[in-house]
Design a protein around this motif. Structure first.
Motif, PDB file in Angstrom:
ATOM      1  N   TRP A 155       0.572  -1.422   0.045  1.00 32.33           N
ATOM      2  CA  TRP A 155      -0.121   0.096   0.041  1.00 32.33           C
ATOM      3  C   TRP A 155       0.883   1.334  -0.004  1.00 32.33           C
ATOM      4  O   TRP A 155       1.908   0.860   0.519  1.00 32.33           O
ATOM      5  CB  TRP A 155      -0.997  -0.129   1.020  1.00 32.33           C
ATOM      6  CG  TRP A 155      -1.517   1.499   1.481  1.00 32.33           C
ATOM      7  CD1 TRP A 155      -1.055   2.340   2.512  1.00 32.33           C
ATOM      8  CD2 TRP A 155      -2.493   1.448   1.083  1.00 32.33           C
ATOM      9  NE1 TRP A 155      -2.145   2.953   2.775  1.00 32.33           N
ATOM     10  CE2 TRP A 155      -2.931   3.181   1.423  1.00 32.33           C
ATOM     11  CE3 TRP A 155      -4.071   0.882  -0.046  1.00 32.33           C
ATOM     12  CZ2 TRP A 155      -3.962   3.609   1.176  1.00 32.33           C
ATOM     13  CZ3 TRP A 155      -5.079   1.842  -0.402  1.00 32.33           C
ATOM     14  CH2 TRP A 155      -4.470   3.136  -0.097  1.00 32.33           C
ATOM     15  N   PRO A 156       0.782   2.553  -0.574  1.00 33.32           N
ATOM     16  CA  PRO A 156      -0.520   2.175  -1.762  1.00 33.32           C
ATOM     17  C   PRO A 156      -0.906   1.918  -3.237  1.00 33.32           C
ATOM     18  O   PRO A 156      -1.381   2.043  -3.858  1.00 33.32           O
ATOM     19  CB  PRO A 156      -1.372   4.552  -1.581  1.00 33.32           C
ATOM     20  CG  PRO A 156       0.537   4.039  -1.370  1.00 33.32           C
ATOM     21  CD  PRO A 156       1.162   3.815  -0.528  1.00 33.32           C
ATOM     22  N   SER A 157       0.263   1.426  -3.420  1.00 26.50           N
ATOM     23  CA  SER A 157       0.814   0.840  -4.786  1.00 26.50           C
ATOM     24  C   SER A 157       0.196  -0.368  -5.570  1.00 26.50           C
ATOM     25  O   SER A 157      -0.122  -1.109  -4.812  1.00 26.50           O
ATOM     26  CB  SER A 157       2.444   0.803  -4.779  1.00 26.50           C
ATOM     27  OG  SER A 157       2.763   0.399  -6.310  1.00 26.50           O
ATOM     28  N   GLY A 158      -0.197   0.776  -6.550  1.00 28.12           N
ATOM     29  CA  GLY A 158      -1.474  -0.529  -6.817  1.00 28.12           C
ATOM     30  C   GLY A 158      -2.741  -0.627  -6.473  1.00 28.12           C
ATOM     31  O   GLY A 158      -3.477  -1.282  -7.012  1.00 28.12           O
ATOM     32  N   TYR A 159      -2.977   0.237  -5.674  1.00 35.83           N
ATOM     33  CA  TYR A 159      -4.622   0.684  -5.068  1.00 35.83           C
ATOM     34  C   TYR A 159      -5.179   1.979  -5.263  1.00 35.83           C
ATOM     35  O   TYR A 159      -4.452   2.784  -6.097  1.00 35.83           O
ATOM     36  CB  TYR A 159      -4.616   0.716  -3.420  1.00 35.83           C
ATOM     37  CG  TYR A 159      -3.903  -0.940  -3.398  1.00 35.83           C
ATOM     38  CD1 TYR A 159      -4.989  -1.742  -2.898  1.00 35.83           C
ATOM     39  CD2 TYR A 159      -2.975  -1.534  -2.811  1.00 35.83           C
ATOM     40  CE1 TYR A 159      -4.989  -2.975  -2.966  1.00 35.83           C
ATOM     41  CE2 TYR A 159      -2.266  -2.225  -2.299  1.00 35.83           C
ATOM     42  CZ  TYR A 159      -3.572  -3.460  -1.975  1.00 35.83           C
ATOM     43  OH  TYR A 159      -3.380  -4.886  -1.916  1.00 35.83           O
ATOM     44  N   ASP A 160      -6.509   1.931  -5.539  1.00 36.03           N
ATOM     45  CA  ASP A 160      -7.214   3.163  -5.553  1.00 36.03           C
ATOM     46  C   ASP A 160      -7.044   4.450  -4.139  1.00 36.03           C
ATOM     47  O   ASP A 160      -5.691   4.097  -3.750  1.00 36.03           O
ATOM     48  CB  ASP A 160      -8.235   3.336  -5.969  1.00 36.03           C
ATOM     49  CG  ASP A 160      -9.049   2.686  -6.821  1.00 36.03           C
ATOM     50  OD1 ASP A 160      -8.378   2.431  -7.900  1.00 36.03           O
ATOM     51  OD2 ASP A 160      -9.648   2.233  -6.866  1.00 36.03           O
TER      52      ASP A 160
END
Length: 540
Positions: free
Chosen positions: A345-350
């Motif tokens: 988190w937060p990579s790859g998430y909204d």
């Protein structure tokens, strides 16, 4: 001169007597030889007849076994009464007897205790433990069809059981088709949060259905499964191949010593058709999360069954909209600052984490179908010992988790909060073997062990168990595992196998009351197999 003549005549008489004696002896010998040859010829003739009858009976036995194995495990199979199936007169045949109509072994509710008679049925059989039964009987056709074959009755006991309720705590099935990598439940890879190992303990049987699924070019041979297990059973045809089989596997016992597989007879088993042809039934596949070819052994269809019976509705989570209700056991939240931060988190998430909360001891909890519209699921367990004990009496539920469309978004993080004693089935199904992290948060109700009662079913999803951050804490998974893909433990939690225990629902360390509603066994996938008893009929 007269004396010589008398002596000569005496010699001639002796010679004639000897010749006569020789003729008598030769006659006796020849007569005995002819008699012996005649007797031997008769014996050979009888032996030929005995061999033909024996071959005919054995062929009949195998013909019936093959027919029942190939037909009776399909959905709603029927066989008309009085039908003859024959290889030829004197060669092998059977008669269908009373036949069967819409036979479905996965819906059988018969057990040994409920039968009027179990003769000649062995209630434990080749796979120990209680089973559900469907009993059929084949007989020899009439003499004009069967030929010179002894009369017989061929009893076919079609058995089913949920393996995780029968001592098979950790069941490893054949990997999905078209996958070139190995089904990994053994390798130690890397370290820290990215590494994983197979250090855990199975307090029951480990069952391996397809040894080749564990092997690729780099796999050591023979392969030792490193996790500790009470026993290892290879439920595969490869166990009856010669000792030079290319996929030798052995295990590790609870004391860390080498553990040879069980030498019980190999009985091919199946979870049911995986396609419409039925040709793959006994190849070790696991297809029980959503199997339209066998709805009576499919969790998705169990959910429909419970809803149709008016017992438990099914809730579908296919939108990520924020939701909360006082009369539901679940709610959805969006968190800019996650309560439990998922890996990466937060990579790859909204910008906001979409979190689904499920309250396990709620009386409002329903069967759930969850798609990958949420990023994280938090299963909220019981908060105290009384609630934990009471949760075992609640009716079971089935929770299925799938991607949002083919290779679409998937749930990537699962948190188990505190402990849970409610029986439920948690089933994952993916189409690409993508990883899901499973972690325990908060603290146990008491002591240092997180107890979580649940049957885990995994189809082509990579599941990674993360041990509690406190090194003195451990996890006891109560209910068992059925998987056809990777189940591992993150290396960051160390290598102590006692920190992750897999036990059966009847775990004596965590006794639980019987649940309300239908029996938990009716919520679980079954394995099915055939045991045949071939009995000659005594002549009148």
């Amino acid at each position: 001169m007269r004396t010589k003549l008398i002596h000569h005549r005496s010699n001639r008489g002796a010679l004639m007597a000897a010749a006569l004696m020789l003729m008598v002896v030769c006659g006796i010998f020849m007569s005995a030889w002819v008699s012996l040859m005649s007797t031997r010829a008769s014996q050979v003739s009888y032996l030929e007849d005995v061999c033909k009858r024996h071959i005919g009976v054995e062929s009949s036995r195998l013909l019936g076994w093959q027919y029942v194995t190939s037909r009776a495990f399909d959905v709603n199979n029927s066989l008309a009464a009085g039908q003859n199936t024959t290889l030829g007169s004197d060669i092998g045949s059977f008669n269908s007897g009373t036949g069967w109509n819409n036979l479905n072994v996965y819906t059988s509710a018969n057990t040994a205790g409920g039968m009027t008679t179990v003769f000649p049925y062995n209630h434990t059989g080749l796979r120990p433990g209680a089973t559900y039964l469907s009993v059929e009987k084949l007989t020899r056709p009439s003499v004009n069809v069967a030929g010179n074959i002894d009369d017989y009755n061929s009893w076919q006991f079609l058995k089913t059981m949920p393996p995780v309720l029968n001592g098979d705590v950790f069941c490893i099935y054949r990997k999905p088709d078209g996958v070139s990598t190995e089904l990994d439940v053994y390798a130690s890879t890397g370290a820290g949060s990215a590494g994983h190992n197979a250090n855990w303990t199975v307090q029951g049987r480990t069952v391996l259905h397809d040894p080749p699924s564990l092997f690729v070019r780099s796999t050591p041979s023979p392969l030792q499964l490193p996790f500790l297990t009470k026993s290892l059973y290879i439920q595969s045809h490869s166990t009856v191949e010669p000792p030079s089989i290319p996929y030798p596997v052995y295990g590790t016992d609870l004391n860390g010593k080498a553990l040879l597989p069980s030498n019980m007879s190999v009985v091919p088993s199946t979870t049911g058709p995986v396609d419409s042809s039925g040709s793959s039934n006994f190849l070790g596949y696991l297809n029980v999360v959503r199997n339209n070819n066998n709805p009576d052994n499919s969790l998705w269809h169990f959910q429909d069954r419970e809803a149709a019976a008016g017992r438990t509705p099914t809730i579908t989570i296919d939108v990520e909209k924020v939701f909360n209700s006082a009369t539901e056991a679940y709610w959805i939240a969006e968190q800019a600052t996650p309560t439990y931060t998922p890996p990466g988190w937060p990579s790859g998430y909204d910008t906001k984490l979409k979190v689904l909360f499920i309250k396990m001891d709620s009386a409002y909890l329903k069967n759930m179908r969850i798609y990958g519209v949420v990023d994280q699921i938090i299963f909220v367990g019981q908060s105290n010992a009384t609630a934990f004990d009471n949760a075992a009496s609640l009716k079971p539920v089935i929770i299925t988790i799938m991607p949002n469309g083919s290779k679409g978004r998937w749930v990537r993080d699962i948190r188990f909060e505190r402990e849970n004693n409610r029986r439920h089935v948690l089933a994952f199904q993916d189409d690409n073997g993508r990883p899901i992290e499973l972690s325990w948060v908060n603290n146990p109700i008491s002591g240092t062990e997180f107890r979580w009662r649940c049957v885990l079913v995994n189809e082509y999803q990579t599941l990674m168990f993360n041990m509690p951050s406190t090194l003195t804490q451990s996890v006891r998974w109560i209910g068992g595992v059925m998987t056809n893909w990777t189940v591992k433990r993150r290396a960051a939690g160390g290598t102590n196998p006692s920190r992750l225990l897999f036990t059966s629902d009847s775990d004596p360390a965590v006794p639980a009351a019987t649940n309300s509603g239908p029996a938990f066994a009716t919520f679980l996938p079954r394995d099915a197999w055939l045991e045949s008893y071939f009995l000659p009929v005594a002549p009148p």
